[in-house]
Design a protein around this motif. Structure first.
Motif, PDB file in Angstrom:
ATOM      1  N   ASP A 111      31.553  38.924  40.065  1.00  0.00           N
ATOM      2  CA  ASP A 111      32.290  37.824  39.442  1.00  0.00           C
ATOM      3  C   ASP A 111      33.649  37.620  40.109  1.00  0.00           C
ATOM      4  OD1 ASP A 111      30.201  37.362  37.691  1.00  0.00           O
ATOM      5  OD2 ASP A 111      31.060  38.592  36.098  1.00  0.00           O
ATOM      6  N   CYS A 112      34.320  38.711  40.428  1.00  0.00           N
ATOM      7  CA  CYS A 112      35.614  38.624  41.124  1.00  0.00           C
ATOM      8  C   CYS A 112      35.431  37.907  42.453  1.00  0.00           C
ATOM      9  CB  CYS A 112      36.166  40.037  41.321  1.00  0.00           C
ATOM     10  SG  CYS A 112      37.653  40.133  42.345  1.00  0.00           S
ATOM     11  N   ALA A 134      32.942  35.938  43.404  1.00  0.00           N
ATOM     12  CA  ALA A 134      32.442  34.564  43.239  1.00  0.00           C
ATOM     13  C   ALA A 134      33.559  33.597  42.855  1.00  0.00           C
ATOM     14  CB  ALA A 134      31.319  34.532  42.204  1.00  0.00           C
ATOM     15  N   HIS A 135      34.463  34.012  41.961  1.00  0.00           N
ATOM     16  CA  HIS A 135      35.594  33.151  41.601  1.00  0.00           C
ATOM     17  C   HIS A 135      36.454  32.859  42.830  1.00  0.00           C
ATOM     18  CE1 HIS A 135      35.096  32.772  37.330  1.00  0.00           C
ATOM     19  NE2 HIS A 135      35.099  34.080  37.144  1.00  0.00           N
ATOM     20  N   LYS A 183      24.119  38.009  42.079  1.00  0.00           N
ATOM     21  CA  LYS A 183      24.654  39.023  41.172  1.00  0.00           C
ATOM     22  C   LYS A 183      23.644  40.149  40.950  1.00  0.00           C
ATOM     23  CE  LYS A 183      27.276  39.438  36.926  1.00  0.00           C
ATOM     24  NZ  LYS A 183      28.036  38.663  35.926  1.00  0.00           N
ATOM     25  N   SER A 203      38.720  38.698  36.158  1.00  0.00           N
ATOM     26  CA  SER A 203      37.498  39.242  36.771  1.00  0.00           C
ATOM     27  C   SER A 203      37.791  40.290  37.845  1.00  0.00           C
ATOM     28  CB  SER A 203      36.647  38.116  37.360  1.00  0.00           C
ATOM     29  OG  SER A 203      37.309  37.487  38.429  1.00  0.00           O
ATOM     30  N   CYS A 204      38.998  40.273  38.430  1.00  0.00           N
ATOM     31  CA  CYS A 204      39.334  41.204  39.514  1.00  0.00           C
ATOM     32  C   CYS A 204      40.148  42.409  39.054  1.00  0.00           C
ATOM     33  CB  CYS A 204      40.097  40.471  40.617  1.00  0.00           C
ATOM     34  SG  CYS A 204      39.127  39.200  41.468  1.00  0.00           S
TER      35      CYS A 204
END
Length: 195
Positions: A3-4, A6-7, A52, A167-168
């Motif tokens: 997620d980190c 991908a954002h 993912k 997310s990070c």
């Protein structure tokens, strides 16, 4: 970790120019070179497609086990099998440098032969380490952009709404440090701009 990454990739694709979302395969990305030190030697021999849930690597035509073989400079049209049964994507890649490919197109191939490349499962710890490096590279890109006089608004838009930060954060000390430096730099440039 995904997620980190991908954002950051969606909000700042220029910071990870060697990673692209796959057209027609929602949630999948392709990387055409590698940042994680133990797998850098495979750049120029392999590409990786990941989501993912799944990650696979592909020997490019001429490559062999352990980054051996000879993958000549030039253009390649390939059809890559995705981990999902029966699903493939067509890619046009150019090898312009001994250790990197450039994705130049997706979808139906132009005239010329297309070679099939087969999926091989990539171990979870390897893709997680690669995603960590990608996230770190993107955060550092934002920081260097600010430090070199780049647009604060551009970096602020990457960090807008807190999605990247949430997310990070708390993944690793290294990412927390990069994120903290970036947030501090954004605050400092915002304060300077208000004067």
């Amino acid at each position: 970790m995904f997620d980190c990454f991908a954002h950051l990739q969606r909000r700042s694709p220029e910071s990870l120019y060697w990673v692209s979302p796959l057209e027609g395969a929602e949630g999948y990305f392709i990387t055409t070179q590698f940042q994680h030190q133990p797998i850098r030697m495979y750049s120029g021999h392999e590409v990786v497609i990941f989501s993912k849930e799944r990650s696979t690597y592909y020997w490019m035509p001429g490559a062999e086990h352990d980054a051996t073989g000879a993958v000549a400079l030039g253009s390649y049209q390939v059809e890559a099998e995705l981990p999902e049964p029966g699903k493939t994507v067509r890619l046009r890649l150019e090898k312009r440098h001994p250790t990197a490919f450039v994705l130049v197109g997706q979808g139906d191939a132009s005239a010329g032969p297309t070679q099939r490349i087969h999926a091989r499962k990539l171990l979870d710890w390897i893709i997680n380490e690669e995603l960590h490096e990608l996230a770190h590279d993107s955060l550092n890109f934002q920081l260097q952009w600010l430090r070199s006089g780049g647009s604060r608004e551009q970096v602020a838009s990457v960090m807008a709404d807190g999605a990247v930060a949430s997310s990070c954060r708390n993944i690793s000390l290294r990412l927390d440090t990069a994120l903290g430096l970036l947030e501090d730099a954004l605050t400092a440039t915002g304060t300077q701009g208000a004067r």
